[in-house]
Structure formats: structure tokens, C-alpha cells
Write a protein that holds these residues in place. Structure first.
Motif, PDB file in Angstrom:
ATOM      1  N   PHE A  16       0.873  -1.165   0.000  1.00 37.83           N
ATOM      2  CA  PHE A  16       0.000   0.000   0.000  1.00 37.83           C
ATOM      3  C   PHE A  16       0.912   1.217   0.000  1.00 37.83           C
ATOM      4  CE2 PHE A  16      -3.075   3.049   1.715  1.00 37.83           C
ATOM      5  CZ  PHE A  16      -4.164   2.753   0.911  1.00 37.83           C
ATOM      6  N   PRO A  17       0.469   2.329  -0.590  1.00 38.21           N
ATOM      7  CA  PRO A  17       1.347   3.497  -0.639  1.00 38.21           C
ATOM      8  C   PRO A  17       1.959   3.825   0.730  1.00 38.21           C
ATOM      9  CG  PRO A  17      -0.603   3.891  -1.950  1.00 38.21           C
ATOM     10  CD  PRO A  17      -0.809   2.584  -1.239  1.00 38.21           C
ATOM     11  N   PRO A  18       3.216   4.187   0.701  1.00 45.14           N
ATOM     12  CA  PRO A  18       3.986   4.727  -0.406  1.00 45.14           C
ATOM     13  C   PRO A  18       4.559   3.696  -1.375  1.00 45.14           C
ATOM     14  CG  PRO A  18       5.327   4.764   1.563  1.00 45.14           C
ATOM     15  CD  PRO A  18       3.968   4.282   1.962  1.00 45.14           C
ATOM     16  N   THR A  19       4.413   2.394  -1.088  1.00 50.43           N
ATOM     17  CA  THR A  19       4.819   1.394  -2.068  1.00 50.43           C
ATOM     18  C   THR A  19       3.879   1.530  -3.257  1.00 50.43           C
ATOM     19  OG1 THR A  19       5.579  -0.101  -0.344  1.00 50.43           O
ATOM     20  CG2 THR A  19       5.112  -1.070  -2.500  1.00 50.43           C
ATOM     21  N   THR A  20       4.442   1.655  -4.441  1.00 45.44           N
ATOM     22  CA  THR A  20       3.634   1.836  -5.639  1.00 45.44           C
ATOM     23  C   THR A  20       3.831   0.650  -6.560  1.00 45.44           C
ATOM     24  OG1 THR A  20       3.933   4.220  -5.454  1.00 45.44           O
ATOM     25  CG2 THR A  20       3.119   3.389  -7.549  1.00 45.44           C
ATOM     26  N   ASP A  21       2.760  -0.130  -6.698  1.00 47.06           N
ATOM     27  CA  ASP A  21       2.736  -1.231  -7.654  1.00 47.06           C
ATOM     28  C   ASP A  21       1.274  -1.530  -7.957  1.00 47.06           C
ATOM     29  OD1 ASP A  21       1.799  -2.703  -5.463  1.00 47.06           O
ATOM     30  OD2 ASP A  21       3.612  -3.892  -5.252  1.00 47.06           O
ATOM     31  N   GLY A  22       1.030  -2.515  -8.775  1.00 42.69           N
ATOM     32  CA  GLY A  22      -0.347  -2.834  -9.156  1.00 42.69           C
ATOM     33  C   GLY A  22      -1.218  -3.215  -7.982  1.00 42.69           C
ATOM     34  N   PRO A  46       1.141  -4.221   5.876  1.00 43.82           N
ATOM     35  CA  PRO A  46       2.351  -4.110   6.698  1.00 43.82           C
ATOM     36  C   PRO A  46       2.788  -2.657   6.910  1.00 43.82           C
ATOM     37  CG  PRO A  46       2.638  -5.769   4.980  1.00 43.82           C
ATOM     38  CD  PRO A  46       1.368  -5.040   4.676  1.00 43.82           C
ATOM     39  N   LYS A  47       3.467  -2.418   8.033  1.00 48.02           N
ATOM     40  CA  LYS A  47       4.031  -1.099   8.314  1.00 48.02           C
ATOM     41  C   LYS A  47       5.088  -0.762   7.277  1.00 48.02           C
ATOM     42  CE  LYS A  47       3.273  -1.098  13.264  1.00 48.02           C
ATOM     43  NZ  LYS A  47       3.878  -1.151  14.600  1.00 48.02           N
ATOM     44  N   ASN A  48       5.203   0.522   7.008  1.00 48.65           N
ATOM     45  CA  ASN A  48       6.186   1.025   6.062  1.00 48.65           C
ATOM     46  C   ASN A  48       6.787   2.278   6.692  1.00 48.65           C
ATOM     47  OD1 ASN A  48       7.283   2.709   3.915  1.00 48.65           O
ATOM     48  ND2 ASN A  48       6.314   1.314   2.469  1.00 48.65           N
ATOM     49  N   ILE A  60      -6.308   2.955   8.111  1.00 52.41           N
ATOM     50  CA  ILE A  60      -5.294   2.022   7.633  1.00 52.41           C
ATOM     51  C   ILE A  60      -4.688   1.375   8.866  1.00 52.41           C
ATOM     52  CG2 ILE A  60      -3.142   1.739   6.351  1.00 52.41           C
ATOM     53  CD1 ILE A  60      -3.980   4.315   4.799  1.00 52.41           C
ATOM     54  N   TYR A  61      -4.856   0.064   8.965  1.00 52.64           N
ATOM     55  CA  TYR A  61      -4.317  -0.701  10.083  1.00 52.64           C
ATOM     56  C   TYR A  61      -3.004  -1.324   9.618  1.00 52.64           C
ATOM     57  CZ  TYR A  61      -3.765  -4.342  13.598  1.00 52.64           C
ATOM     58  OH  TYR A  61      -3.266  -5.153  14.582  1.00 52.64           O
ATOM     59  N   ARG A  62      -1.911  -0.913  10.223  1.00 55.24           N
ATOM     60  CA  ARG A  62      -0.589  -1.415   9.843  1.00 55.24           C
ATOM     61  C   ARG A  62      -0.102  -2.414  10.897  1.00 55.24           C
ATOM     62  NH1 ARG A  62       1.799   0.840   4.901  1.00 55.24           N
ATOM     63  NH2 ARG A  62       0.698   2.793   4.529  1.00 55.24           N
ATOM     64  N   TYR A  63       0.444  -3.515  10.429  1.00 56.94           N
ATOM     65  CA  TYR A  63       0.994  -4.507  11.346  1.00 56.94           C
ATOM     66  C   TYR A  63       2.495  -4.681  11.098  1.00 56.94           C
ATOM     67  CZ  TYR A  63       0.396  -7.825   7.458  1.00 56.94           C
ATOM     68  OH  TYR A  63       0.447  -8.460   6.240  1.00 56.94           O
ATOM     69  N   LYS A  64       3.141  -5.379  12.004  1.00 59.51           N
ATOM     70  CA  LYS A  64       4.596  -5.531  11.991  1.00 59.51           C
ATOM     71  C   LYS A  64       5.104  -6.012  10.631  1.00 59.51           C
ATOM     72  CE  LYS A  64       8.462  -7.737  14.277  1.00 59.51           C
ATOM     73  NZ  LYS A  64       8.929  -8.549  15.372  1.00 59.51           N
ATOM     74  N   SER A  65       6.266  -5.483  10.259  1.00 63.81           N
ATOM     75  CA  SER A  65       6.864  -5.887   8.989  1.00 63.81           C
ATOM     76  C   SER A  65       8.377  -5.836   9.074  1.00 63.81           C
ATOM     77  CB  SER A  65       6.381  -4.960   7.866  1.00 63.81           C
ATOM     78  OG  SER A  65       6.899  -3.653   8.062  1.00 63.81           O
ATOM     79  N   TRP A  66       8.988  -6.426   8.076  1.00 68.63           N
ATOM     80  CA  TRP A  66      10.436  -6.329   7.867  1.00 68.63           C
ATOM     81  C   TRP A  66      10.634  -5.420   6.673  1.00 68.63           C
ATOM     82  CZ3 TRP A  66      13.271  -8.347  11.604  1.00 68.63           C
ATOM     83  CH2 TRP A  66      12.737  -9.388  12.346  1.00 68.63           C
ATOM     84  N   TRP A  67      11.499  -4.445   6.810  1.00 69.16           N
ATOM     85  CA  TRP A  67      11.772  -3.509   5.730  1.00 69.16           C
ATOM     86  C   TRP A  67      12.907  -4.043   4.872  1.00 69.16           C
ATOM     87  CZ3 TRP A  67       9.571   0.047   3.059  1.00 69.16           C
ATOM     88  CH2 TRP A  67      10.316   0.952   2.307  1.00 69.16           C
ATOM     89  N   GLU A  72      13.418   1.106  -4.216  1.00 69.01           N
ATOM     90  CA  GLU A  72      12.181   1.752  -3.781  1.00 69.01           C
ATOM     91  C   GLU A  72      11.799   1.347  -2.362  1.00 69.01           C
ATOM     92  OE1 GLU A  72       9.026   1.291  -6.571  1.00 69.01           O
ATOM     93  OE2 GLU A  72      10.309   1.764  -8.260  1.00 69.01           O
ATOM     94  N   GLY A  73      12.358   0.263  -1.871  1.00 68.26           N
ATOM     95  CA  GLY A  73      12.009  -0.241  -0.553  1.00 68.26           C
ATOM     96  C   GLY A  73      10.721  -1.044  -0.596  1.00 68.26           C
ATOM     97  N   TYR A  74      10.612  -2.033   0.271  1.00 68.99           N
ATOM     98  CA  TYR A  74       9.424  -2.872   0.312  1.00 68.99           C
ATOM     99  C   TYR A  74       9.274  -3.452   1.712  1.00 68.99           C
ATOM    100  CZ  TYR A  74       5.711  -5.563  -1.849  1.00 68.99           C
ATOM    101  OH  TYR A  74       4.483  -6.058  -2.206  1.00 68.99           O
TER     102      TYR A  74
END
Length: 160
Positions: A16-22, A46-48, A60-67, A72-74
């Protein structure tokens, strides 16, 4: 649609933004359409570290993530804590829409093990490991050009 109950729908997506993809673009479009015309959408993703969630008119509910520090970062979701599953249950969703076949799809499957919530999955071809036979509460959701198709409007979720 006026006589129908407004639904609270979780849109689960691995991007989800700021990640930009289809995937992120379609999830954002679904949330916009649902909130304008059909009920309340909450994006579950996931959190960004670069997120700017205040820009959206919906939760927007964000949950734990690995960066993953790429060009571009993901963010890769890490939905393995029981509290995360309980958070989704406590939000009282009418439908869980898993728009991605990875972490968020796994996350929603764990939620449905605890509380039977109708689950809709986007089909990406390679996500067959999460097929409908593994989740009998799954129905197909399809939103196209701002209109909900007959699979959505005739679903069991609306017949309550």
C-alpha cells in the motif's frame, strides 16, 4: 443499494502506498470506491517507514513488517502474533478481502480459524495454495469501474 446494510470490509494487501505497484494501486481504488458507495473499508497492510496514512479518508491498520532496503524499498508483513488476529476480530468486519496472496492472506486465514468471517480473495494465479477449498467462507469479490458485480451483490453477506 439504499436498502442494503452498509458493510465494513477489511482490504488486506501486502503493499500500500507509499509502495507503488499494481497491488497497492488496486487496493487503494477498492478502498476509495467502497468508502464512497458501499460502506466502510479499512486497509490492513504491513508497516512502512515512509507511510503517510493521514492522507487517506479511511482507516489504515498497519501490522509488523520487515523492511527490505531496495531501490524503492518494500515491507514484508510479519502477521504471526495472536494479538494481531484479535485486533481484526475486534474490528467487527463483515468481510475480509485478501487482495494479496502472501502475508496478509495468511493473516486472514488465521483470523478465520478463530472467527468465521466471510473471506474474499483476489486471484493472482500463483496463490492457488490458498484456494477456496482451504477456506469454505470464501466468495469472489469483483469491483469494476465503480460498480459491484453480481457475485458481490448476490453474496451471502448481503442476504442477512
Amino acid at each position: 443499494m439504499e436498502n442494503r446494510k452498509k458493510l465494513k470490509i477489511a482490504i488486506g494487501t501486502d503493499a500500500f502506498p507509499p509502495t507503488t505497484d499494481g497491488i497497492s494501486n488496486v487496493a487503494q481504488s477498492y478502498a476509495d470506491i467502497i468508502n464512497k458507495k458501499f460502506g466502510e473499508a479499512v486497509v490492513v497492510t504491513p508497516k512502512n517507514p515512509n507511510q503517510l496514512d493521514y492522507r487517506y479518508d479511511y482507516q489504515i491498520y498497519r501490522y509488523k513488517s520487515w523492511w527490505v532496503p531496495t531501490k524503492e524499498g518494500y515491507s514484508i508483513g510479519w502477521p504471526f502474533k495472536d494479538q494481531l488476529h484479535q485486533d481484526i476480530i475486534d474490528m467487527n468486519f463483515d468481510i475480509l478481502h485478501s487482495h494479496a496472496p502472501l502475508a496478509t492472506s495468511y493473516y486472514f486465514r488465521r483470523v478465520v480459524e478463530k472467527k468465521k468471517i466471510p473471506t474474499v480473495k483476489g486471484r493472482w494465479g500463483w496463490d492457488l495454495m490458498f484456494s477456496q477449498r482451504n477456506n469454505p467462507y470464501c466468495e469472489l469479490l469483483s469491483i469494476s469501474k465503480g460498480k459491484v458485480n453480481k457475485y458481490f451483490s448476490e453474496s451471502k453477506a448481503f442476504s442477512q
